[in-house]
Design a protein around this motif. Structure first.
Motif, mmCIF file in Angstrom:
data_model
loop_
_atom_site.group_PDB
_atom_site.id
_atom_site.type_symbol
_atom_site.label_atom_id
_atom_site.label_comp_id
_atom_site.label_asym_id
_atom_site.label_seq_id
_atom_site.Cartn_x
_atom_site.Cartn_y
_atom_site.Cartn_z
ATOM 1 N N ILE A 77 0.832 -1.212 0.000
ATOM 2 C CA ILE A 77 0.000 0.000 0.000
ATOM 3 C C ILE A 77 0.859 1.251 0.000
ATOM 4 O O ILE A 77 0.608 2.209 -0.743
ATOM 5 N N VAL A 78 1.896 1.239 0.860
ATOM 6 C CA VAL A 78 2.770 2.413 0.941
ATOM 7 C C VAL A 78 3.480 2.651 -0.390
ATOM 8 O O VAL A 78 3.564 3.779 -0.871
ATOM 9 N N GLY A 79 3.996 1.549 -0.981
ATOM 10 C CA GLY A 79 4.711 1.716 -2.243
ATOM 11 C C GLY A 79 3.830 2.268 -3.344
ATOM 12 O O GLY A 79 4.220 3.186 -4.070
ATOM 13 N N GLY A 80 2.607 1.720 -3.477
ATOM 14 C CA GLY A 80 1.714 2.197 -4.518
ATOM 15 C C GLY A 80 1.261 3.630 -4.300
ATOM 16 O O GLY A 80 1.261 4.443 -5.234
ATOM 17 N N LEU A 81 0.893 3.949 -3.063
ATOM 18 C CA LEU A 81 0.425 5.306 -2.777
ATOM 19 C C LEU A 81 1.551 6.321 -2.909
ATOM 20 O O LEU A 81 1.356 7.418 -3.451
ATOM 21 N N ALA A 82 2.735 5.969 -2.399
ATOM 22 C CA ALA A 82 3.855 6.906 -2.476
ATOM 23 C C ALA A 82 4.253 7.180 -3.923
ATOM 24 O O ALA A 82 4.610 8.304 -4.280
ATOM 25 N N THR A 83 4.177 6.169 -4.766
ATOM 26 C CA THR A 83 4.510 6.363 -6.177
ATOM 27 C C THR A 83 3.501 7.282 -6.859
ATOM 28 O O THR A 83 3.871 8.132 -7.684
ATOM 29 N N GLN A 84 2.235 7.158 -6.497
ATOM 30 C CA GLN A 84 1.195 7.977 -7.127
ATOM 31 C C GLN A 84 1.325 9.446 -6.755
ATOM 32 O O GLN A 84 1.074 10.319 -7.590
#
Length: 271
Positions: A77-84
């Motif tokens: 979740i952190v990786g996907g949200l941070a990338t967005q």
């Protein structure tokens, strides 16, 4: 002596109030008995170590196995949200907030209430229906001091050890995922983790785990000592104890979290 719960015929609400009052009295009696045993140097250390070894054996592996998917889910979740949002370098900060601040203590609570608490209640309930507790009363042995106090202190010790282990496991799993899968820089992850992860957060997790262990052990010991109706009564007591322990630890978690937010400023409020 133990606290007797007398069922009334006036309805479920008076019975519940009566049981809550008996549980509070039992808890106060356990605290006073434990303090007296320590002051008089007759604390049952051997029994406490045996119970701590048992709880550590039954709770540790399930806690680590539960923390693995939580850590992976947090990392994804952190990786996907941070990338967005263009903040991939701040995943360590989110890990500090989620895992160190909340997840580690909650995993400990689930293990102490669901696994350790059910074991305590089943043990106490089986002793009760086999009339071992009554035999101790006949021999003028303080059941609270010899049976309940060691399990409460053992639960506290195991919970403190467990919260440290699950915190390390959650941070390590998230670190591995962010570095090997996402491709984030290890230095950036560790830098934001140390910048936003405070010692006070980990100390609060230890305080929460201690409170969870005390609440779970007291509720489960109380329900086990008042089990009735043979093996089926022990099973019912375990079910009731686990449900009550889950409710109690989540209430305690909300109260402690709100106190911590109020008393300790968040990172960045100092500036």
């Amino acid at each position: 002596m133990t606290i007797e719960v007398v069922s009334s015929k006036r309805g479920a609400v008076p019975d519940a109030v009566n049981e809550v009052g008996a549980l509070v009295t039992f808890s106060a009696q356990t605290v006073l008995t434990g303090a007296r045993a320590i002051a008089l140097r007759r604390f049952p250390l051997a029994e406490t170590l045996n119970q701590a070894q048992f709880l550590f054996r039954v709770c540790t592996i399930p806690a680590l196995l539960l923390m693995i998917p939580i850590g992976v889910l947090t990392a994804v979740i952190v990786g996907g949200l941070a990338t967005q949002i263009g903040a991939a370098g701040y995943s360590g900060a989110v890990v500090a907030f989620v895992i160190i601040g909340q997840a580690a203590a909650l995993v400990t609570a689930l293990m102490m209430a669901g696994v350790g608490g059910s074991a305590i209640c089943a043990d106490m309930g089986s002793r009760t229906i086999r009339e071992e507790v009554q035999a101790l009363h006949v021999m003028s042995v303080d059941v609270i001091e010899r049976v309940v106090v060691p399990r409460v202190f053992a639960a506290i010790f195991v919970a403190i050890c467990m919260v440290g282990m699950v915190t390390f496991a959650g941070v390590f799993i998230t670190f591995v995922n962010q570095v090997l899968v996402v491709g984030e820089s290890p230095g950036a992850f560790l830098m934001t983790l140390t910048s936003y992860g405070r010692v006070s957060d980990f100390m609060m997790a230890i305080i929460k785990a201690t409170c969870f262990a005390i609440v779970s052990a007291l509720i489960c010991a109380f329900k086990g000592l008042h089990a009735k109706g043979g093996p089926a009564g022990v099973a019912n007591a375990v079910n009731e104890a686990v449900v009550l322990a889950f409710i109690a630890v989540f209430v305690v978690n909300v109260v402690l979290s709100q106190l911590y937010i109020t008393l300790v400023p968040a990172v960045g409020e100092y500036m």
